[in-house]
Design an enzyme around this catalytic site. Structure first.
Site, short mmCIF file in Angstrom:
data_model
loop_
_atom_site.label_atom_id
_atom_site.label_comp_id
_atom_site.label_asym_id
_atom_site.label_seq_id
_atom_site.Cartn_x
_atom_site.Cartn_y
_atom_site.Cartn_z
CD GLU A 1 -2.67 -1.49 2.45
OE1 GLU A 1 -2.62 -0.65 3.35
OE2 GLU A 1 -3.36 -2.53 2.51
CG ASN B 1 -0.54 -6.92 -1.52
OD1 ASN B 1 -1.22 -7.41 -2.40
ND2 ASN B 1 -0.94 -6.94 -0.25
CG HIS C 1 -9.74 -5.92 0.73
ND1 HIS C 1 -9.97 -7.06 1.49
CD2 HIS C 1 -8.42 -5.65 0.86
CE1 HIS C 1 -8.83 -7.44 2.04
NE2 HIS C 1 -7.88 -6.61 1.68
CD GLU D 1 -4.42 -7.99 1.60
OE1 GLU D 1 -5.30 -7.32 2.19
OE2 GLU D 1 -3.21 -7.70 1.68
CG ASP E 1 -12.48 -9.34 1.94
OD1 ASP E 1 -12.42 -8.35 1.20
OD2 ASP E 1 -12.03 -9.34 3.11
O1 G3I Z 1 -2.96 -7.67 18.77
C1 G3I Z 1 -4.13 -7.15 19.41
C2 G3I Z 1 -4.52 -8.03 20.54
O2 G3I Z 1 -3.49 -8.02 21.49
C3 G3I Z 1 -5.86 -7.54 21.12
O3 G3I Z 1 -6.30 -8.46 22.08
C4 G3I Z 1 -6.92 -7.41 20.03
C5 G3I Z 1 -8.22 -6.85 20.55
O4 G3I Z 1 -8.92 -6.17 19.54
O5 G3I Z 1 -6.43 -6.59 19.02
C6 G3I Z 1 -5.27 -7.11 18.41
O6 G3I Z 1 -4.85 -6.37 17.32
C7 G3I Z 1 -5.68 -6.41 16.17
C8 G3I Z 1 -4.95 -7.11 15.06
O7 G3I Z 1 -5.71 -7.03 13.88
C9 G3I Z 1 -4.65 -8.58 15.37
O8 G3I Z 1 -5.84 -9.29 15.53
C10 G3I Z 1 -5.99 -5.00 15.80
O9 G3I Z 1 -6.82 -4.41 16.78
C11 G3I Z 1 -6.68 -4.95 14.46
O10 G3I Z 1 -6.74 -3.59 14.06
C12 G3I Z 1 -5.87 -5.73 13.44
O11 G3I Z 1 -6.58 -5.67 12.21
C13 G3I Z 1 -5.89 -6.18 11.09
C14 G3I Z 1 -5.65 -5.06 10.08
O12 G3I Z 1 -5.05 -5.60 8.92
C15 G3I Z 1 -4.77 -3.97 10.65
O13 G3I Z 1 -4.50 -3.01 9.71
C16 G3I Z 1 -6.77 -7.24 10.46
O14 G3I Z 1 -6.87 -8.35 11.34
C17 G3I Z 1 -6.17 -7.71 9.13
O15 G3I Z 1 -7.09 -8.53 8.46
C18 G3I Z 1 -5.90 -6.50 8.25
O16 G3I Z 1 -5.27 -6.96 7.06
C19 G3I Z 1 -5.02 -5.96 6.08
C20 G3I Z 1 -3.79 -6.41 5.29
O17 G3I Z 1 -2.73 -6.67 6.17
C21 G3I Z 1 -3.39 -5.37 4.25
N1 G3I Z 1 -4.50 -5.06 3.38
C22 G3I Z 1 -5.75 -4.69 4.05
C23 G3I Z 1 -6.15 -5.79 5.04
C24 G3I Z 1 -7.49 -5.48 5.66
O18 G3I Z 1 -7.42 -4.30 6.43
#
Ligand code: G3I
Length: 345
Positions: free
Chosen positions: A158, A199, A235, A264, A266
């Site tokens: 990105e 990506n 997405h 990715e 969905d």
């Molecule tokens: O690590 C903490 C954990 O300690 C805590 O208990 C929990 C409670 O909410 O949060 C955890 O962190 C989260 C993390 O995912 C791991 O689960 C974050 O809040 C959450 O914001 C994070 O979201 C991820 C997101 O990227 C962050 O930008 C999504 O799971 C993940 O699917 C998403 O993936 C991205 C790709 O990497 C890049 N392209 C877009 C895609 C969708 O946003």
């Protein structure tokens, strides 16, 4: 026997070559074999560890995986110099046990950076020269750790914004645009056989973003930078028109000599779920896979999570969800059946 009947009997007796009309595949792994690409998913480590049903569907259906969060910088180096590879290792180990190729995600991003890094840059305790060393060490340490095990790395994620500018980030601000070429060179040095990708999202349709990305990659190639692929995140949402030009965009990048992947995919919807919405969603998935298969450089079709039980969508888009191929109880949705019906060519 009359000649006509004899001719018909002969026609019926000649078996069709097995390749010409393969039967409907039994699952996505078989579909992947029949079509000659890999079909992948993002993997959520907590579910991989805790849920037998999750593991069952993951390993039955998918021949390619991406760690959803476990290889990101905040996951692997939460404190400076303290590496926590357990989660990333778990995804890699499961993949190697189940003949799944692996996409590394990701080496450079503006999100999910560890606090020690962002705070250090903000308060000036990490200067620009040190930041460059930190980035190089991060890329080389991670790429070396999984050297030979990763089919493709999302090296930069990105890096172009929706207006078609290079994205503002600590990398651009402090290192200048050259950080992108450096990142690819460092990754290549650390794992010379991995395919190195840029990506991004919205490059399925956003013209400004597509043009900047195209020029960026063309320049990198002209400089001899080791970039081998472009990942279209995919997405999508059914409330928006399907991006019909997507295969043409893929072809344009392929003509630069790049490999192409859907990384990715969905397809979210505004809740509640209805049969009509599921049918539209199925059509979006079907068109995306057909599009990928119509481009010979497209090697991988990866979804961003396979079950509505564990999807990033509801947490990010208020009132939206149901974006995956399987529902919360791991029952296949119409989108899954739609993928199985896709044929190459
Ligand atoms: O690590 C903490 C954990 O300690 C805590 O208990 C929990 C409670 O909410 O949060 C955890 O962190 C989260 C993390 O995912 C791991 O689960 C974050 O809040 C959450 O914001 C994070 O979201 C991820 C997101 O990227 C962050 O930008 C999504 O799971 C993940 O699917 C998403 O993936 C991205 C790709 O990497 C890049 N392209 C877009 C895609 C969708 O946003």
């Amino acid at each position: 026997m009359k000649p006509l009947i004899l001719a018909m009997a002969l026609v019926l007796a000649v078996p069709l070559p097995a390749q010409a009309h393969p039967r409907q595949p039994r699952d996505l792994r078989e579909l992947a074999q029949q079509t000659g690409i890999r079909i992948g998913t993002a993997v959520d480590v907590a579910s991989l560890r805790d849920e037998a049903d999750y593991r069952k569907v993951l390993n039955r259906e998918f021949s390619h995986v991406t760690a959803e969060n476990a290889m990101k910088w905040e996951s692997v180096e939460p404190e400076r110099g303290t590496y926590t590879w357990q989660d990333a290792d778990a995804v890699v180990a499961n993949a190697l046990r189940h003949d799944q190729k692996i996409r590394g995600h990701n080496l450079v991003w503006h999100n999910q950076l560890p606090a020690w890094l962002t705070t250090g840059v903000e308060n000036g305790t990490i200067g620009d020269a040190e930041l460059r060393d930190i980035l190089r060490d991060h890329i080389m340490t991670e790429a070396r750790r999984y050297r030979g095990k990763i089919r493709a790395w999302d090296v930069v994620n990105e890096v172009v914004d929706d207006d078609g500018n290079l994205r503002q980030s600590i990398w651009l601000t402090h290192l200048g645009p050259g950080y992108i070429a450096d990142a690819f060179r460092w990754a290549h040095r650390a794992d010379p056989h991995a395919k190195l990708y840029l990506n991004d999202y919205n490059i399925e349709w956003n013209t400004a973003k597509i043009e900047t990305t195209y020029t960026l990659i063309k320049d990198l190639k002209a400089q001899g930078v080791p970039i081998h692929g472009i990942g279209f995140q995919g997405h999508l949402g059914i409330q928006y028109d399907y991006p019909g030009d997507w295969p043409a965009v893929m072809r344009r990048f392929a003509d630069l000599g790049l490999e192409v992947a859907v990384t990715e995919m969905d397809v979210r919807m505004v809740l509640p779920v209805t049969p009509e919405k599921l049918a539209t969603q199925a059509d979006y998935y079907r068109r995306a896979l057909s599009g990928c298969l119509s481009v010979s450089a497209c090697r991988e079709f990866t979804v961003w999570g396979f079950t509505d039980r564990h999807s990033w969508v509801p947490g990010w888009f208020d009132g939206e969800g149901a974006a995956c191929l399987f529902d919360e109880n791991y029952a296949p949705k119409p989108a899954y059946q739609a993928l199985l019906s896709v044929k190459r060519g």
